[in-house]
Design an enzyme around this catalytic site. Structure first.
Site, short mmCIF file in Angstrom:
data_model
loop_
_atom_site.label_atom_id
_atom_site.label_comp_id
_atom_site.label_asym_id
_atom_site.label_seq_id
_atom_site.Cartn_x
_atom_site.Cartn_y
_atom_site.Cartn_z
N ASP A 30 0.84 -1.19 0.00
CA ASP A 30 0.00 0.00 0.00
C ASP A 30 0.89 1.25 0.00
O ASP A 30 1.89 1.32 0.71
CB ASP A 30 -0.92 0.01 1.22
CG ASP A 30 -2.09 0.98 1.05
OD1 ASP A 30 -3.23 0.51 0.91
OD2 ASP A 30 -1.85 2.21 1.05
N ILE A 31 0.50 2.24 -0.80
CA ILE A 31 1.29 3.46 -0.92
C ILE A 31 1.24 4.31 0.35
O ILE A 31 2.13 5.13 0.60
CB ILE A 31 0.77 4.28 -2.14
CG1 ILE A 31 1.84 5.22 -2.66
CG2 ILE A 31 -0.50 5.03 -1.82
CD1 ILE A 31 1.48 5.90 -3.98
N ASN A 86 -12.81 -3.14 2.65
CA ASN A 86 -13.71 -2.00 2.78
C ASN A 86 -14.74 -2.06 1.66
O ASN A 86 -14.40 -2.23 0.49
CB ASN A 86 -12.92 -0.69 2.71
CG ASN A 86 -12.06 -0.47 3.94
OD1 ASN A 86 -12.46 -0.80 5.05
ND2 ASN A 86 -10.87 0.08 3.75
N GLY A 92 -15.22 3.53 3.93
CA GLY A 92 -14.07 4.27 3.41
C GLY A 92 -13.44 3.66 2.17
O GLY A 92 -12.26 3.89 1.90
N GLN A 93 -14.23 2.89 1.42
CA GLN A 93 -13.66 2.32 0.18
C GLN A 93 -13.37 3.45 -0.80
O GLN A 93 -14.25 4.25 -1.13
CB GLN A 93 -14.64 1.33 -0.45
CG GLN A 93 -14.08 0.64 -1.71
CD GLN A 93 -15.02 -0.43 -2.28
OE1 GLN A 93 -16.18 -0.56 -1.86
NE2 GLN A 93 -14.50 -1.20 -3.23
N HIS A 99 -10.48 -5.32 -3.09
CA HIS A 99 -9.12 -5.67 -2.68
C HIS A 99 -9.13 -5.98 -1.19
O HIS A 99 -9.99 -5.50 -0.45
CB HIS A 99 -8.14 -4.53 -2.98
CG HIS A 99 -8.61 -3.20 -2.48
ND1 HIS A 99 -9.56 -2.46 -3.14
CD2 HIS A 99 -8.30 -2.51 -1.36
CE1 HIS A 99 -9.80 -1.35 -2.46
NE2 HIS A 99 -9.05 -1.36 -1.36
N HIS A 101 -7.00 -5.71 2.21
CA HIS A 101 -5.86 -5.15 2.95
C HIS A 101 -5.29 -6.26 3.82
O HIS A 101 -6.03 -6.94 4.54
CB HIS A 101 -6.30 -4.00 3.86
CG HIS A 101 -6.85 -2.81 3.13
ND1 HIS A 101 -6.09 -1.69 2.86
CD2 HIS A 101 -8.07 -2.57 2.59
CE1 HIS A 101 -6.83 -0.80 2.22
NE2 HIS A 101 -8.04 -1.31 2.05
P1 5GP Z 1 -9.69 1.36 0.11
O1 5GP Z 1 -9.68 2.72 0.77
O2 5GP Z 1 -10.43 1.40 -1.22
O3 5GP Z 1 -10.11 0.24 0.98
O4 5GP Z 1 -8.16 1.06 -0.21
C1 5GP Z 1 -7.47 1.61 -1.26
C2 5GP Z 1 -6.02 1.57 -0.89
O5 5GP Z 1 -5.25 1.77 -2.05
C3 5GP Z 1 -5.62 2.66 0.11
O6 5GP Z 1 -5.09 2.07 1.29
C4 5GP Z 1 -4.57 3.47 -0.65
O7 5GP Z 1 -3.51 3.91 0.17
C5 5GP Z 1 -4.11 2.49 -1.72
N1 5GP Z 1 -3.65 3.14 -2.94
C6 5GP Z 1 -4.27 4.15 -3.61
N2 5GP Z 1 -3.55 4.49 -4.69
C7 5GP Z 1 -2.45 3.68 -4.70
C8 5GP Z 1 -1.32 3.57 -5.58
O8 5GP Z 1 -1.18 4.29 -6.57
N3 5GP Z 1 -0.40 2.63 -5.27
C9 5GP Z 1 -0.52 1.80 -4.18
N4 5GP Z 1 0.45 0.92 -3.97
N5 5GP Z 1 -1.57 1.88 -3.33
C10 5GP Z 1 -2.52 2.81 -3.59
#
Ligand code: 5GP
Ligand code: ZN
Length: 116
Positions: A30-31, A86, A92-93, A99, A101
């Site tokens: 994760d970034i 999420n 908070g998706q 995906h 985590h």
């Molecule tokens: P969500 O909030 O949808 O459950 O998770 C999305 C996740 O993707 C977040 O934790 C966010 O930090 C990660 N993310 C968003 N953009 C990028 C990216 O460009 N590269 C990587 N490695 N992770 C990303």
């Protein structure tokens, strides 16, 4: 999905450092890590919600869930780990491609809604 970031990672259209890949999914870091180790397990097919899965996709997700513990070393899962999916706005998706985590590497609390 044309504009989906995670589809672009899966297809290699945007380069990303893959920690693991098989026919079902990729794993990336994760970034914006929320734990000592924070990986994202991303199924190769695009869908946003668990409720949208086809039967094939649900079997694939089951395989992904049973493969994750096999990646004990790659994902540093020795001391325990947490999986989070999420779904929708309240959770908070932010990326509309389902995906998982994978969080590990330190003691975690449990306070998803930020209770005092
Ligand atoms: P969500 O909030 O949808 O459950 O998770 C999305 C996740 O993707 C977040 O934790 C966010 O930090 C990660 N993310 C968003 N953009 C990028 C990216 O460009 N590269 C990587 N490695 N992770 C990303
Ligand atoms: Zn996608």
């Amino acid at each position: 999905m044309e504009d989906c970031l995670f589809c672009k990672f899966v297809k290699g259209e945007i380069p990303v450092n893959k920690v693991f890949e098989n026919e079902d999914f990729i794993v990336i870091r994760d970034i914006n890590p929320q734990c000592a180790n924070h990986f994202l397990a991303i199924p190769k097919t695009h869908y946003k919600y668990l409720g949208e899965m086809t039967e094939t996709e649900s079997k694939t997700l089951a395989r992904i869930l049973s493969t994750i513990p096999e990646l004990k070393n790659e994902l540093s899962l020795e001391g325990g780990y947490r999986l989070v999916i999420n779904q929708g706005d309240d959770a908070g998706q932010t990326v509309p491609h389902l995906h998982i985590h994978v969080l590990s590497g330190e003691k975690m609390g449990w306070n998803p809604a930020g209770r005092e």
